[in-house]
Design an enzyme around this catalytic site. Structure first.
Site, PDB file in Angstrom:
ATOM      1  N   ASP A  67       0.819  -0.844  -0.007  1.00 59.07           N
ATOM      2  CA  ASP A  67      -0.072   0.248   0.057  1.00 59.07           C
ATOM      3  C   ASP A  67       0.894   0.988  -0.377  1.00 59.07           C
ATOM      4  O   ASP A  67       2.119   1.184   0.545  1.00 59.07           O
ATOM      5  CB  ASP A  67      -1.257   0.122   0.933  1.00 59.07           C
ATOM      6  CG  ASP A  67      -0.673  -0.064   2.173  1.00 59.07           C
ATOM      7  OD1 ASP A  67       0.711  -0.640   1.971  1.00 59.07           O
ATOM      8  OD2 ASP A  67      -1.125  -0.934   3.151  1.00 59.07           O
ATOM      9  N   ASN A 135      -7.670  -2.803  14.432  1.00 58.60           N
ATOM     10  CA  ASN A 135      -8.985  -3.120  14.416  1.00 58.60           C
ATOM     11  C   ASN A 135      -9.209  -4.413  13.245  1.00 58.60           C
ATOM     12  O   ASN A 135     -10.752  -4.504  12.419  1.00 58.60           O
ATOM     13  CB  ASN A 135      -9.770  -1.863  13.230  1.00 58.60           C
ATOM     14  CG  ASN A 135      -9.157  -1.532  12.020  1.00 58.60           C
ATOM     15  OD1 ASN A 135      -7.918  -2.079  11.522  1.00 58.60           O
ATOM     16  ND2 ASN A 135      -9.908  -0.409  11.434  1.00 58.60           N
ATOM     17  N   HIS A 137      -7.541  -5.101  10.369  1.00 54.15           N
ATOM     18  CA  HIS A 137      -8.397  -4.942   8.719  1.00 54.15           C
ATOM     19  C   HIS A 137      -5.752  -5.321   8.488  1.00 54.15           C
ATOM     20  O   HIS A 137      -5.123  -5.508   9.215  1.00 54.15           O
ATOM     21  CB  HIS A 137      -6.929  -2.940   8.327  1.00 54.15           C
ATOM     22  CG  HIS A 137      -5.730  -2.444   9.394  1.00 54.15           C
ATOM     23  ND1 HIS A 137      -6.546  -0.513   9.244  1.00 54.15           N
ATOM     24  CD2 HIS A 137      -4.970  -2.643   8.913  1.00 54.15           C
ATOM     25  CE1 HIS A 137      -5.009  -0.353   9.724  1.00 54.15           C
ATOM     26  NE2 HIS A 137      -3.684  -1.691   9.414  1.00 54.15           N
ATOM     27  N   GLU A 142      -9.955  -2.252   5.231  1.00 56.05           N
ATOM     28  CA  GLU A 142     -10.092  -1.497   6.631  1.00 56.05           C
ATOM     29  C   GLU A 142     -11.591  -2.726   6.878  1.00 56.05           C
ATOM     30  O   GLU A 142     -12.629  -3.456   5.697  1.00 56.05           O
ATOM     31  CB  GLU A 142     -10.617  -0.073   6.155  1.00 56.05           C
ATOM     32  CG  GLU A 142      -9.847   1.091   6.617  1.00 56.05           C
ATOM     33  CD  GLU A 142      -8.882   0.725   8.224  1.00 56.05           C
ATOM     34  OE1 GLU A 142      -9.069  -0.338   8.310  1.00 56.05           O
ATOM     35  OE2 GLU A 142      -8.560   2.170   8.175  1.00 56.05           O
TER      36      GLU A 142
HETATM   37  C1  F6R Z   1       1.434  -1.160   5.983  1.00 54.95           C
HETATM   38  C2  F6R Z   1       0.267  -2.084   6.406  1.00 54.95           C
HETATM   39  C3  F6R Z   1      -0.991  -2.000   7.598  1.00 54.95           C
HETATM   40  C4  F6R Z   1      -0.041  -2.338   9.189  1.00 54.95           C
HETATM   41  C5  F6R Z   1      -0.741  -2.332   9.556  1.00 54.95           C
HETATM   42  C6  F6R Z   1      -0.396  -3.275  11.055  1.00 54.95           C
HETATM   43  O1  F6R Z   1       1.872  -1.694   4.747  1.00 54.95           O
HETATM   44  O2  F6R Z   1      -0.569  -2.316   5.626  1.00 54.95           O
HETATM   45  O3  F6R Z   1      -2.224  -2.755   7.645  1.00 54.95           O
HETATM   46  O4  F6R Z   1       0.422  -3.735   8.412  1.00 54.95           O
HETATM   47  O5  F6R Z   1      -1.939  -1.073   9.823  1.00 54.95           O
HETATM   48  O6  F6R Z   1       0.750  -1.453  11.224  1.00 54.95           O
HETATM   49  P1  F6R Z   1       1.683  -1.470  12.406  1.00 54.95           P
HETATM   50  O7  F6R Z   1       3.042  -2.593  12.360  1.00 54.95           O
HETATM   51  O8  F6R Z   1       2.408  -0.024  12.233  1.00 54.95           O
HETATM   52  O9  F6R Z   1       1.007  -1.478  13.388  1.00 54.95           O
END
Ligand code: F6R
Length: 240
Positions: A67, A135, A137, A142
């Site tokens: 992403d 959450n 995701h 989401e």
């Molecule tokens: C990042 C991504 C997000 C993160 C998720 C967890 O490329 O796709 O889904 O993996 O938000 O983020 P952290 O590791 O910062 O807790």
């Protein structure tokens, strides 16, 4: 889903690094789907150290990222393109031309999503790395995102904006939209490795493993994958 619980974040990072180094050694032209965020930082640190110490080569490896924030240019300090360069790509021998990420400033959203879907189709991933949102995701899919989704522009939920604000200084600075690979595309990877660390992930981990498989908790789709491994540290696994 296979679940591995490690004592702490360091052990989680060791186990994940071992898996990726082994894959790259056995398949030097592997295609890796990679993620950004805090969770894989220890893993990337270890891949860089292993490259320095043991010379594991990424010359023929291709990486396709999950992403990118909408409207952030690749040069922006908080862009995921920059994150990947600084945290990993500049520290191993991967060729820049073998790394792919959505273009946050593309003129046409539609064309950019199509371009990325074609890339994903052309480059079947040997391993897809994922972090887990508090959450539930995965990537920026989401809660409520269709299980059939492909690359799209997602509206970030309030909880994700709050979670990501720490990196921007202020929540008002966090882009509200992002390009993201969809859930259907994630499921096409041959193997999936999802990492979860810290107490703020414990509810999402429990929901993913024990709850119902539902679009309300996007990561629950991973239970339908034939080869998915979760590595969670003790805090993230505490509610299992
Ligand atoms: C990042 C991504 C997000 C993160 C998720 C967890 O490329 O796709 O889904 O993996 O938000 O983020 P952290 O590791 O910062 O807790």
């Amino acid at each position: 889903m296979k679940v591995i619980v490690t004592e702490d974040y360091a052990a989680l990072s060791d186990a994940a690094a071992e898996m990726i180094v082994e894959l790259v050694k056995s398949k030097p032209d592997a295609v890796l789907g990679l993620a950004t965020g805090e969770t894989p930082l220890g893993l990337y640190e270890r891949l860089a150290s292993d490259f320095k110490a043991n010379g594991t080569s990424y010359k023929s490896v291709r990486v396709i990222n999950l992403d990118e924030y909408k409207d952030l240019p690749a040069s922006h300090p908080q862009s995921y393109a920059r994150f990947m360069r600084e945290r990993l790509f500049d520290r191993i021998d991967i060729q820049a031309g073998n790394t792919y990420i959505e273009n946050g400033t593309a003129e046409s959203e539609e064309e950019e999503c199509r371009r990325y879907d074609l890339l994903l189709d052309k480059m079947p991933r040997d391993l897809q790395l994922l972090g887990l949102g508090s959450n539930g995701h995965i990537a920026f899919n989401e809660p409520g995102t269709s299980f059939d989704s492909t690359t799209h522009v997602a509206e970030l939920s309030e909880s994700t904006l709050r979670d990501n604000a720490r990196l921007f200084g202020d929540i008002s600075e966090v882009p509200r939209k992002a390009y993201t690979v969809g859930l259907e595309s994630i499921m096409q990877a041959k193997k999936i490795l999802i990492l979860a660390s810290g107490a703020n992930k414990a509810d999402a981990v429990r929901g993913m493993i024990r709850g119902e498989i539902s679009e309300n908790l996007p990561a629950s789709i991973l239970r339908r994958h034939a080869d998915c491994v979760l590595i969670a540290d003790g805090e993230a696994a505490a509610k299992l």
